[in-house]
Design an enzyme around this catalytic site. Structure first.
Site, PDB file in Angstrom:
ATOM      1  CG  HIS A  46      37.209   4.049  59.799  1.00 33.76           C
ATOM      2  ND1 HIS A  46      37.158   3.154  60.964  1.00 33.76           N
ATOM      3  CD2 HIS A  46      36.431   5.039  59.987  1.00 33.76           C
ATOM      4  CE1 HIS A  46      36.177   3.641  61.526  1.00 33.76           C
ATOM      5  NE2 HIS A  46      35.592   4.736  61.127  1.00 33.76           N
ATOM      6  CD  GLU A  48      42.536   0.794  60.109  1.00 33.77           C
ATOM      7  OE1 GLU A  48      43.153   0.790  61.267  1.00 33.77           O
ATOM      8  OE2 GLU A  48      41.561   1.723  59.818  1.00 33.77           O
ATOM      9  CB  CYS A  76      36.907  -0.231  63.787  1.00 34.25           C
ATOM     10  SG  CYS A  76      36.336   0.220  62.018  1.00 34.25           S
ATOM     11  CB  CYS A  79      39.190  -1.397  59.445  1.00 33.23           C
ATOM     12  SG  CYS A  79      38.656   0.536  59.301  1.00 33.23           S
TER      13      CYS A  79
END
Length: 146
Positions: A46, A48, A76, A79
């Site tokens: 992801h 991040e 999410c 993260c």
């Protein structure tokens, strides 16, 4: 935030999900990331997470206290947890998890909902399995070495 959104738009043009992130310290972009799920078989890819990993390698630290995360989408649970664990205390996002769910990206809404439940009621069943009698306890060994 403008850069995080630019990254997310570029990622969409390249076949990826609409998520980008930048990690900032004192007004300067330190690292940035875009979701790489379309490129790798790594669910942790992801935006991040990538920005955090790059910063840790670049700065040779686990402590990102004083850094600020700007993300095109609300982080999410994975993260967000990484942000907590690295000491990031401030973050900004554009699209909420509900906005993402409205276009079919509903994983975060489901996971955040599941985490609110008692362990026994969650969709992912995690069961405690204590050490066997006589087995060395890694936590105790670690504690003694600190």
């Amino acid at each position: 935030m403008k850069r995080a959104v630019e990254i997310s738009l570029e990622n969409v043009r390249n076949g990826g999900d609409p998520f980008g992130a930048v990690l900032v310290k004192d007004g300067e972009i330190i690292t940035e990331g875009a979701n790489e799920l379309h490129k790798t078989y790594d669910i942790s890819g992801h935006a991040e997470m990538i920005a955090i990993r790059q910063a840790q390698v670049k700065l040779q630290t686990h402590d990102l206290s004083g850094y600020v995360m700007y993300a095109s989408g609300e982080p999410c649970p994975m993260c967000l947890t990484a942000m907590y664990m690295t000491g990031i205390e401030e973050g900004y996002y554009c699209a909420s998890i509900e906005d993402a769910a409205d276009v079919g990206l509903d994983g975060s809404v489901k996971i955040y909902g599941d985490l609110k439940k008692a362990r026994s009621d969650r969709n992912l069943k995690m069961k405690h399995m204590p050490l066997e009698p006589g087995q060395r306890d890694p936590l105790s060994v670690w504690e003694k070495e600190q």
